[in-house]
Scaffold this active site. Structure first.
Site, PDB file in Angstrom:
ATOM      1  CE  LYS A   1       4.323   3.584   1.668  1.00  0.00           C
ATOM      2  NZ  LYS A   1       5.281   2.909   1.123  1.00  0.00           N
TER       3      LYS A   1
ATOM      4  CB  CYS B   1     -11.832  41.739  -1.408  1.00  0.00           C
ATOM      5  SG  CYS B   1     -11.868  40.181  -2.015  1.00  0.00           S
TER       6      CYS B   1
ATOM      7  CB  CYS C   1      -7.499  38.523  -0.034  1.00  0.00           C
ATOM      8  SG  CYS C   1      -8.895  39.429   0.110  1.00  0.00           S
TER       9      CYS C   1
ATOM     10  N   PRO D   1       0.694  -1.206  -0.028  1.00  0.00           N
ATOM     11  CG  PRO D   1      -0.427  -1.534   2.031  1.00  0.00           C
ATOM     12  CD  PRO D   1       0.663  -1.913   1.120  1.00  0.00           C
ATOM     13  CD  GLU D   2       2.928   3.316  -3.219  1.00  0.00           C
ATOM     14  OE1 GLU D   2       3.612   4.068  -2.861  1.00  0.00           O
ATOM     15  OE2 GLU D   2       3.652   2.203  -3.699  1.00  0.00           O
TER      16      GLU D   2
ATOM     17  CB  CYS E   1     -10.153  35.316  -1.086  1.00  0.00           C
ATOM     18  SG  CYS E   1     -10.462  37.010  -2.054  1.00  0.00           S
TER      19      CYS E   1
ATOM     20  CB  CYS F   1     -13.612  37.862   0.074  1.00  0.00           C
ATOM     21  SG  CYS F   1     -12.242  38.308   1.062  1.00  0.00           S
TER      22      CYS F   1
HETATM   23 ZN   LIG Z   1     -10.991  38.649  -0.766  1.00  0.00          ZN
END
Ligand SMILES: [Zn+2]
Length: 299
Positions: free
Chosen positions: A55, A251, A273, A2-3, A270, A248
């Site tokens: 692991k 803004c 931003c 398994p990875e 955002c 946001c």
């Molecule tokens: Zn923003």
């Protein structure tokens, strides 16, 4: 074999099924585990969390007990409802952790042992956690060093990586990037030392504020009680997390969401931003379309 990401997903599924629940039954085919269970029973303890480290898969129980398993070639954890028929025969069972809702069964895990926090720390093969953001002796230098060792990681992934620093969960990952004006998909190498320090400082401040209000657990994955905006209004608690398509708070641009990293965890940001830094390459081109759509929607 398994990875790492398979084990990460196993840990996450086990965490969802077991965390916060009281163990009703523990069984094991390993005498060593049975003997620990005889002396200090696992039943009655609460599963605090399940995590992967490389692991290794670690199940943390209350009362300073950790069940550590390594998958090697053939091991796997399955989750069943009580009474559900197992997909493998009982002869493959190596351990069972049952709660009233679920039965987690380890099949053919060749390595399984119980640890305390202290013995886990001494176990050299199990990857160590990075500096604990909430610890009194938190080492910012060590955390910066570990960040610098992963220049190609996207910053939000690096913040979430418990081997870089311990404590940031998926909610705060997005919130911290927002408060620092950092694009979560920017690579660590594109960030100045001052900006990385600011991220660490912001991480500590937000985590400490949430612990102070009694949030408790060290790895934060639950949005219900988290507060990062400083606002008292509960609906204004988070800047970006869980707010895809909403405006946001700074803004008005629409918040975006994209799956990120090995575990495809949701990342919110955002685009105005948190711009991509200059010269950050393909990642910027790949997302310009989405960003434009977001802004159009914003009006
Ligand atoms: Zn923003």
């Amino acid at each position: 074999m398994p990875e790492g990401d398979t084990i990460f997903r196993s840990a996450r599924a086990l965490n969802l099924a077991l965390a916060g629940k009281t163990v009703t039954r523990f069984e094991s085919a390993y005498a060593q585990l049975v003997s620990v269970d005889d002396e200090s029973p696992v039943a009655g303890r609460v599963v605090e969390r399940v995590e992967s480290r490389g692991k290794w898969l670690l199940i943390h129980f209350s009362g300073d007990l950790v069940l550590v398993t390594h998958m090697l070639m053939s091991g796997s954890w399955h989750i069943y409802r009580p009474g559900e028929r197992w997909q493998r025969t009982r002869s493959h069972m190596r351990a069972v952790v049952a709660t009233s809702d679920f039965e987690a069964v380890a099949f053919d895990v060749p390595v399984a042992s119980f640890h305390t926090a202290r013995s886990l720390e001494r176990h050299t093969a199990i990857p160590k956690l990075g500096p604990d953001l909430l610890a009194a002796g938190f080492s910012g230098d060590e955390a910066l060093k570990r960040l610098a060792e992963r220049p190609d990681d996207e910053i939000a992934d690096a913040l979430l990586n418990q081997r870089v620093m311990a404590g940031i969960g998926n909610v705060f990952k997005s919130e911290i990037c927002f408060t620092c004006g950092v694009n979560p998909f920017a690579r660590v190498s594109t960030m100045s030392a001052a900006k990385l320090s600011e991220l660490l400082e912001s991480s500590r401040r937000l985590m400490a504020a949430n612990v102070a209000e009694g949030a408790g657990d060290r790895i934060v994955t639950y949005t219900g009680l988290r507060r990062t905006t400083g606002a008292d209004n509960p609906t204004a608690r988070l800047w970006v997390y869980g707010r895809r398509g909403k405006q946001c708070r700074r803004c008005g641009t629409l918040i975006l969401m994209r799956k990120q990293g090995v575990g495809a965890r949701s990342t919110y940001w955002c685009p105005l931003c948190q711009p991509m830094p200059e010269g950050a390459g393909a990642a910027v081109e790949g997302w310009s379309g989405t960003i434009r759509r977001g802004k159009v929607g914003c009006g």
